[in-house]
Design a protein around this motif. Sequence first.
Motif, PDB file in Angstrom:
ATOM      1  N   GLN A  81     -27.924 -31.447  56.312  1.00 19.67           N
ATOM      2  CA  GLN A  81     -28.904 -30.885  57.235  1.00 19.67           C
ATOM      3  C   GLN A  81     -28.735 -29.368  57.252  1.00 19.67           C
ATOM      4  N   TRP A  92     -25.361 -25.022  57.559  1.00 17.82           N
ATOM      5  CA  TRP A  92     -25.190 -26.417  57.131  1.00 17.82           C
ATOM      6  C   TRP A  92     -24.645 -27.163  58.338  1.00 17.82           C
ATOM      7  N   PRO A 148     -31.758 -28.094  51.541  1.00 19.42           N
ATOM      8  CA  PRO A 148     -30.938 -29.315  51.504  1.00 19.42           C
ATOM      9  C   PRO A 148     -30.726 -29.863  50.097  1.00 19.42           C
ATOM     10  N   CYS A 151     -27.733 -28.205  48.460  1.00 18.13           N
ATOM     11  CA  CYS A 151     -26.465 -28.708  49.001  1.00 18.13           C
ATOM     12  C   CYS A 151     -26.176 -30.124  48.513  1.00 18.13           C
ATOM     13  N   GLU A 152     -27.218 -30.949  48.383  1.00 19.85           N
ATOM     14  CA  GLU A 152     -27.024 -32.324  47.899  1.00 19.85           C
ATOM     15  C   GLU A 152     -26.551 -32.323  46.446  1.00 19.85           C
TER      16      GLU A 152
END
Length: 219
Positions: A81, A92, A148, A151-152
């Motif tokens: 998130q 984050w 996002p 980051c994933e």
Amino acid sequence: MAEEEQVFDFGTKKKKKSKEKKEKADKDDEPQEEVKLQGVDDWTPGPMKPYEDLLARLYKIIEEHNPTVGNKERYVLKPPQVVRVGSKKVAWVNFSEICSMMKRPVDHVQQFVLAEFGTEGAIAGTATARAEGQGQDGQLVLKGRYQPKHCESLLRKYIKEYVTCEMCKSAATLLRKDPSTRLTMVECSKCGASRTAASIKAGFHAVTRGDRKAAKQAK
């Protein structure tokens, strides 16, 4: 009138067969005995079984001998998130929660994220974050506009290198540092395998005005 000379054709000279070749030819001409295997005539095919029954039988045998092989565990994480903080930073939000689910230290994951993104950041709640008034406790505040999906993708890379066992693909692993070699080791709790994890390399770091000011003060 002279008689014409007669031409006689004697044909090709017939070669005599050698004794060995003659014996071999005679042997090949002999009728060969049929070879019969004991018990073959008595064998009768059994009933045909469907493929699904054979597959279920195979899984049952595997489960009896090694239950962990037949049942593959799923490794589920919450999606990152990310929210905007001002115009040049993002937070984050569930960073610490994801680190707990991976059972990895926050400092190690933070070091990996900053090195891969090549940016600066701090955990909210630390002295650096409190001084700048950034975010809530447990959030990772990053300098830059990250989404996002970024980051994933980074989490997948971290899990492959520092969480997943290469032998049994289990996530039940421990991350520890060897005191003698000072290498980071990934040890599996299920199959007992261990491997050396790659060291975190610092990524690109842009020199900011604050860095130049700090360098001048150090001189």
